[in-house]
Design a protein around this motif. Sequence first.
Motif, PDB file in Angstrom:
ATOM      1  N   PHE A 187     -34.574 -22.321  32.743  1.00  0.00           N
ATOM      2  CA  PHE A 187     -35.319 -22.030  33.960  1.00  0.00           C
ATOM      3  C   PHE A 187     -35.745 -23.293  34.687  1.00  0.00           C
ATOM      4  O   PHE A 187     -35.720 -23.359  35.909  1.00  0.00           O
ATOM      5  CB  PHE A 187     -36.551 -21.177  33.642  1.00  0.00           C
ATOM      6  CG  PHE A 187     -37.376 -20.846  34.845  1.00  0.00           C
ATOM      7  CD1 PHE A 187     -36.953 -19.881  35.753  1.00  0.00           C
ATOM      8  CD2 PHE A 187     -38.561 -21.523  35.104  1.00  0.00           C
ATOM      9  CE1 PHE A 187     -37.702 -19.582  36.881  1.00  0.00           C
ATOM     10  CE2 PHE A 187     -39.320 -21.231  36.233  1.00  0.00           C
ATOM     11  CZ  PHE A 187     -38.884 -20.253  37.116  1.00  0.00           C
ATOM     12  N   ASP A 188     -36.132 -24.336  33.931  1.00  0.00           N
ATOM     13  CA  ASP A 188     -36.614 -25.568  34.561  1.00  0.00           C
ATOM     14  C   ASP A 188     -35.491 -26.484  35.025  1.00  0.00           C
ATOM     15  O   ASP A 188     -35.732 -27.561  35.542  1.00  0.00           O
ATOM     16  CB  ASP A 188     -37.554 -26.334  33.617  1.00  0.00           C
ATOM     17  CG  ASP A 188     -36.872 -26.732  32.322  1.00  0.00           C
ATOM     18  OD1 ASP A 188     -35.789 -26.181  32.019  1.00  0.00           O
ATOM     19  OD2 ASP A 188     -37.410 -27.593  31.606  1.00  0.00           O
ATOM     20  N   LYS A 189     -34.216 -26.060  34.848  1.00  0.00           N
ATOM     21  CA  LYS A 189     -33.077 -26.876  35.268  1.00  0.00           C
ATOM     22  C   LYS A 189     -32.161 -26.150  36.250  1.00  0.00           C
ATOM     23  O   LYS A 189     -31.053 -26.593  36.512  1.00  0.00           O
ATOM     24  CB  LYS A 189     -32.254 -27.303  34.045  1.00  0.00           C
ATOM     25  CG  LYS A 189     -33.012 -28.204  33.079  1.00  0.00           C
ATOM     26  CD  LYS A 189     -32.130 -28.599  31.915  1.00  0.00           C
ATOM     27  CE  LYS A 189     -32.862 -29.524  30.954  1.00  0.00           C
ATOM     28  NZ  LYS A 189     -32.021 -29.875  29.780  1.00  0.00           N
ATOM     29  N   TRP A 190     -32.625 -25.049  36.810  1.00  0.00           N
ATOM     30  CA  TRP A 190     -31.730 -24.246  37.647  1.00  0.00           C
ATOM     31  C   TRP A 190     -31.638 -24.748  39.083  1.00  0.00           C
ATOM     32  O   TRP A 190     -30.760 -24.353  39.838  1.00  0.00           O
ATOM     33  CB  TRP A 190     -32.160 -22.786  37.651  1.00  0.00           C
ATOM     34  CG  TRP A 190     -33.360 -22.511  38.510  1.00  0.00           C
ATOM     35  CD1 TRP A 190     -34.663 -22.727  38.188  1.00  0.00           C
ATOM     36  CD2 TRP A 190     -33.349 -21.989  39.834  1.00  0.00           C
ATOM     37  NE1 TRP A 190     -35.475 -22.373  39.231  1.00  0.00           N
ATOM     38  CE2 TRP A 190     -34.704 -21.911  40.259  1.00  0.00           C
ATOM     39  CE3 TRP A 190     -32.349 -21.576  40.704  1.00  0.00           C
ATOM     40  CZ2 TRP A 190     -35.070 -21.455  41.522  1.00  0.00           C
ATOM     41  CZ3 TRP A 190     -32.712 -21.118  41.965  1.00  0.00           C
ATOM     42  CH2 TRP A 190     -34.054 -21.048  42.369  1.00  0.00           C
ATOM     43  N   ALA A 191     -32.550 -25.670  39.481  1.00  0.00           N
ATOM     44  CA  ALA A 191     -32.525 -26.176  40.857  1.00  0.00           C
ATOM     45  C   ALA A 191     -32.862 -27.664  40.857  1.00  0.00           C
ATOM     46  O   ALA A 191     -33.571 -28.155  39.976  1.00  0.00           O
ATOM     47  CB  ALA A 191     -33.519 -25.420  41.728  1.00  0.00           C
ATOM     48  N   THR A 192     -32.333 -28.377  41.846  1.00  0.00           N
ATOM     49  CA  THR A 192     -32.664 -29.789  41.997  1.00  0.00           C
ATOM     50  C   THR A 192     -32.790 -30.128  43.479  1.00  0.00           C
ATOM     51  O   THR A 192     -32.123 -29.515  44.328  1.00  0.00           O
ATOM     52  CB  THR A 192     -31.612 -30.701  41.339  1.00  0.00           C
ATOM     53  OG1 THR A 192     -32.096 -32.046  41.316  1.00  0.00           O
ATOM     54  CG2 THR A 192     -30.283 -30.678  42.076  1.00  0.00           C
ATOM     55  N   ASP A 193     -33.653 -31.066  43.774  1.00  0.00           N
ATOM     56  CA  ASP A 193     -33.814 -31.585  45.147  1.00  0.00           C
ATOM     57  C   ASP A 193     -33.139 -32.939  45.231  1.00  0.00           C
ATOM     58  O   ASP A 193     -33.565 -33.871  44.551  1.00  0.00           O
ATOM     59  CB  ASP A 193     -35.304 -31.737  45.491  1.00  0.00           C
ATOM     60  CG  ASP A 193     -36.039 -30.409  45.456  1.00  0.00           C
ATOM     61  OD1 ASP A 193     -35.442 -29.401  45.885  1.00  0.00           O
ATOM     62  OD2 ASP A 193     -37.205 -30.384  45.013  1.00  0.00           O
ATOM     63  N   HIS A 194     -32.096 -33.045  46.016  1.00  0.00           N
ATOM     64  CA  HIS A 194     -31.451 -34.344  46.254  1.00  0.00           C
ATOM     65  C   HIS A 194     -32.288 -35.112  47.279  1.00  0.00           C
ATOM     66  O   HIS A 194     -32.740 -34.541  48.272  1.00  0.00           O
ATOM     67  CB  HIS A 194     -30.033 -34.148  46.783  1.00  0.00           C
ATOM     68  CG  HIS A 194     -29.152 -33.360  45.867  1.00  0.00           C
ATOM     69  ND1 HIS A 194     -28.460 -33.933  44.827  1.00  0.00           N
ATOM     70  CD2 HIS A 194     -28.849 -32.050  45.842  1.00  0.00           C
ATOM     71  CE1 HIS A 194     -27.754 -32.996  44.196  1.00  0.00           C
ATOM     72  NE2 HIS A 194     -27.979 -31.855  44.795  1.00  0.00           N
ATOM     73  N   ASP A 195     -32.462 -36.384  47.036  1.00  0.00           N
ATOM     74  CA  ASP A 195     -33.302 -37.192  47.908  1.00  0.00           C
ATOM     75  C   ASP A 195     -32.755 -38.628  47.854  1.00  0.00           C
ATOM     76  O   ASP A 195     -32.940 -39.330  46.882  1.00  0.00           O
ATOM     77  CB  ASP A 195     -34.744 -37.147  47.439  1.00  0.00           C
ATOM     78  CG  ASP A 195     -35.714 -37.788  48.416  1.00  0.00           C
ATOM     79  OD1 ASP A 195     -35.253 -38.457  49.361  1.00  0.00           O
ATOM     80  OD2 ASP A 195     -36.930 -37.639  48.233  1.00  0.00           O
ATOM     81  N   VAL A 196     -32.032 -39.020  48.889  1.00  0.00           N
ATOM     82  CA  VAL A 196     -31.307 -40.296  48.894  1.00  0.00           C
ATOM     83  C   VAL A 196     -31.745 -41.123  50.097  1.00  0.00           C
ATOM     84  O   VAL A 196     -31.745 -40.630  51.227  1.00  0.00           O
ATOM     85  CB  VAL A 196     -29.782 -40.075  48.962  1.00  0.00           C
ATOM     86  CG1 VAL A 196     -29.032 -41.397  48.965  1.00  0.00           C
ATOM     87  CG2 VAL A 196     -29.317 -39.200  47.813  1.00  0.00           C
TER      88      VAL A 196
END
Length: 201
Positions: A187-196
């Motif tokens: 559950f804690d790895k199902w989404a990520t925010d890309h920020d470059v």
Amino acid sequence: MKKWFIGVVLVVLLVLVSGCGGAQDAVGEGMREQPDPKTEQQPIEPAADTTSPDGDIEQVEYDLDIVEEWNGLKTEILGLGIASGVESAWQEEDNSDVVYVKFRIENTRDDGAGHFTTYPDQATLITSTGEQLEADMFESDNIGGDLYEGVIKDGIVFWVLERGAPFDISWVRLKWNSYDEAEDVDFDKWATDHDVRIEIE
């Protein structure tokens, strides 16, 4: 009676004024607490600096090698371009100032473990010149959405500047989201925010 009424009005005004000051302070604090980007590129130099034969379009392009890997989703930023005087069938202005980024995204899974949903073609662009823009989906390549095992997508994403001065930009920041659609993902790895953030010399 009049003195009592005037006293109440003064108290209400004092409360309102002090409340407004607190709101401004809170906004200022929030802006100062903006998180640092996850990925930061060292200053880059132009790979090409060109002007169209008729002199209408000026552009500078930069080669990049930014790679992010997450749960089997590989995202590469291969290039950045800044241009002035670009014509578009979709924009009201005859000549637009634009920033564009070349992406390559790949689902490196080969075991049928599931697909990803990712949206680099809906990325938000923030510039050193004070602009925050959503990608122009009409001009950009359609590289977002579902990405199944072994699939590779290449494409260019465009942002149309509103304030102009494209060659005054000294850095850009890109933000977008990706989701892991595997059935057994934590559950804690199902989404990520890309920020470059990309620094420009």
